[in-house]
Design a protein around this motif. Structure first.
Motif, mmCIF file in Angstrom:
data_model
loop_
_atom_site.group_PDB
_atom_site.id
_atom_site.type_symbol
_atom_site.label_atom_id
_atom_site.label_comp_id
_atom_site.label_asym_id
_atom_site.label_seq_id
_atom_site.Cartn_x
_atom_site.Cartn_y
_atom_site.Cartn_z
ATOM 1 N N TYR A 1 0.808 -1.215 0.000
ATOM 2 C CA TYR A 1 0.000 0.000 0.000
ATOM 3 C C TYR A 1 0.847 1.275 0.000
ATOM 4 O O TYR A 1 0.320 2.355 -0.253
ATOM 5 N N ALA A 2 2.137 1.176 0.313
ATOM 6 C CA ALA A 2 2.994 2.359 0.335
ATOM 7 C C ALA A 2 4.440 1.936 0.157
ATOM 8 O O ALA A 2 4.808 0.769 0.405
ATOM 9 N N ILE A 3 5.276 2.890 -0.284
ATOM 10 C CA ILE A 3 6.710 2.681 -0.443
ATOM 11 C C ILE A 3 7.426 3.722 0.420
ATOM 12 O O ILE A 3 7.158 4.925 0.298
ATOM 13 N N ALA A 4 8.338 3.246 1.294
ATOM 14 C CA ALA A 4 9.042 4.142 2.216
ATOM 15 C C ALA A 4 10.496 4.281 1.812
ATOM 16 O O ALA A 4 11.140 3.306 1.388
ATOM 17 N N GLN A 5 11.021 5.490 1.963
ATOM 18 C CA GLN A 5 12.432 5.763 1.705
ATOM 19 C C GLN A 5 12.751 7.160 2.217
ATOM 20 O O GLN A 5 11.904 8.051 2.183
ATOM 21 N N GLY A 6 13.983 7.336 2.727
ATOM 22 C CA GLY A 6 14.381 8.663 3.181
ATOM 23 C C GLY A 6 15.367 8.605 4.315
ATOM 24 O O GLY A 6 15.764 7.527 4.785
ATOM 25 N N ASN A 7 15.797 9.780 4.761
ATOM 26 C CA ASN A 7 16.759 9.907 5.852
ATOM 27 C C ASN A 7 16.069 9.747 7.198
ATOM 28 O O ASN A 7 15.016 10.350 7.447
ATOM 29 N N VAL A 8 16.680 8.940 8.069
ATOM 30 C CA VAL A 8 16.109 8.642 9.379
ATOM 31 C C VAL A 8 16.508 9.735 10.361
ATOM 32 O O VAL A 8 17.689 10.079 10.494
ATOM 33 N N VAL A 9 15.522 10.282 11.062
ATOM 34 C CA VAL A 9 15.760 11.275 12.110
ATOM 35 C C VAL A 9 15.675 10.574 13.456
ATOM 36 O O VAL A 9 14.635 10.019 13.811
ATOM 37 N N VAL A 10 16.787 10.580 14.205
ATOM 38 C CA VAL A 10 16.881 9.876 15.489
ATOM 39 C C VAL A 10 16.929 10.908 16.610
ATOM 40 O O VAL A 10 17.732 11.845 16.566
ATOM 41 N N GLY A 11 16.074 10.718 17.597
ATOM 42 C CA GLY A 11 16.065 11.640 18.733
ATOM 43 C C GLY A 11 16.995 11.224 19.841
ATOM 44 O O GLY A 11 17.269 12.001 20.755
ATOM 45 N N GLY A 12 17.531 9.991 19.811
ATOM 46 C CA GLY A 12 18.414 9.504 20.863
ATOM 47 C C GLY A 12 19.876 9.678 20.508
ATOM 48 O O GLY A 12 20.249 10.060 19.401
ATOM 49 N N LEU A 13 20.722 9.371 21.487
ATOM 50 C CA LEU A 13 22.170 9.499 21.312
ATOM 51 C C LEU A 13 22.854 8.364 22.054
ATOM 52 O O LEU A 13 22.526 8.071 23.204
ATOM 53 N N GLY A 14 23.810 7.709 21.394
ATOM 54 C CA GLY A 14 24.583 6.649 22.033
ATOM 55 C C GLY A 14 26.055 6.799 21.722
ATOM 56 O O GLY A 14 26.442 6.935 20.566
#
Length: 364
Positions: free
Chosen positions: A135-148
């Motif tokens: 039903y959909a196609i996903a792609q793109g830059n991931v935005v992460v709110g955490g830090l390790g």
């Protein structure tokens, strides 16, 4: 005479204002059956990580399959060591009436041992529904709110969850989910909180404004729809903005045993009952005592534990509930004896067992 007339008018005005304040729109208390969001899920690959990827077979196999689809053939026994890629699960909610070409947000979560998805990019991932269709196609830059962050000696610090992120408008809708909105000659409104009184009043409000509705049960009302599909949207817009006064909820006391939160409904009442509540506290302490041997003896100095036991019982007063006691009187009576939330739970359970609590006691 004028004073009496003014008092009557003021009382009528207050009654109208109270009724208006309690009125709610149909769109706030009910939904159209079959018109809902749909869950989508897919398996994808995040690339471009700064050495924080995983080392699982998921990532290796996915990378080899992707390379094969792009025309790159690797030897069968080749096992590439990928540090900048991570296997992820991508999921999203497809809103009702979403059309091809529209975009939706997606959530990306690592399923391996990737330390962080920060700086990564999701490669084209198909998202499927429960029926297996895309039903959909996903792609793109991931935005992460955490830090390790991890050092060479094994020390590490983590803020929030760096192994999960989101992509705003990261998926493009490719297929529309069919609904029953444009089919049939009626729609069904389902209540968010089932109640026979509310269902009856909803049908009455729709009928009073030129519609044809009848309650099916305590949670749904059937409404006749116009035959012309072009008139259905305007008709539903009028129906969902109608106001009515929902039925009052049943008497209920909700107790959260984990947090100690207690919510007492408006119509909770207590029949005649006398209540006393006290607690017994037992305290045991260890006081080490040094035991010295007698002079000129060959004994050793030892430390002997000494235990002290202290028992205290709170002397709480007894309080009386008269028949028909309401919420405010219950709270005042319990506060007068200084009962804690845990004590109040015990009091309410005892009243329920004695048959004096005229409400449903729900412990979550």
């Amino acid at each position: 005479m004028k004073r009496v007339l003014m008092d009557v008018m003021a009382g009528a005005l207050l009654a109208v204002l109270a009724a208006t304040a309690q009125a709610e729109r149909i769109k706030d208390i009910a939904r159209i059956a079959g018109v809902r969001d749909n869950q989508l899920v897919g398996f994808g690959l995040v690339v471009g990580l700064d050495g924080t990827g995983d080392k699982t077979q998921f990532t290796t196999q996915s990378a080899k399959n992707m390379a094969k689809q792009l025309g790159v053939t690797l030897p069968e026994k080749t096992n590439p060591s990928l540090k900048n890629a991570a296997a992820v699960i991508v999921h999203a909610m497809l809103p009702a009436f979403a059309k091809p070409g529209q975009t939706i947000d997606v959530t990306v979560s690592s399923i391996g041992d990737a330390k962080s998805l920060r700086g990564g990019s999701l490669v084209m991932t198909p998202l499927k529904g429960a029926d297996g269709n895309i039903y959909a196609i996903a792609q793109g830059n991931v935005v992460v709110g955490g830090l390790g962050v991890e050092t060479t000696d094994g020390s590490s610090i983590s803020i929030n969850v760096p192994s999960s992120g989101r992509i705003a408008n990261g998926a493009t809708v490719e297929r529309e989910v069919m609904t029953a909105f444009n089919h049939g000659n009626q729609l069904v409104l389902t209540l968010n909180a089932p109640d026979f009184t509310t269902a009856t009043r909803m049908a009455e409000a729709i009928n009073a404004n030129g519609g044809r509705a009848q309650p099916i049960d305590g949670s749904s009302v059937a409404v006749a729809m116009p035959v012309d599909p072009q008139q259905r949207v305007a008709f539903v817009s009028q129906v969902e903005n109608l106001e009515l006064s929902p039925g009052e909820a049943a008497a209920k006391v909700v107790v959260n045993s984990r947090t100690g939160t207690i919510v007492i409904g408006q119509h909770v009442a207590v029949s005649a009952a006398a209540v006393t509540h006290g607690s017994l506290t037992v305290t045991i302490t260890n006081d080490p005592v040094v035991s010295q041997p007698p002079p000129l003896s060959r004994g050793d100095t030892v430390v002997v534990p000494k235990q002290n036991i202290d028992v205290r019982e709170e002397k709480n007063r007894m309080f009386l509930f008269n028949p028909g006691v309401r919420l405010d009187e219950i709270v005042r009576a319990v506060n007068a004896v200084g009962a804690a939330p845990g004590d109040l739970v015990a009091i309410l359970e005892a009243l329920k067992q004695a048959g004096a609590l005229k409400a449903e006691l729900v412990v979550i």
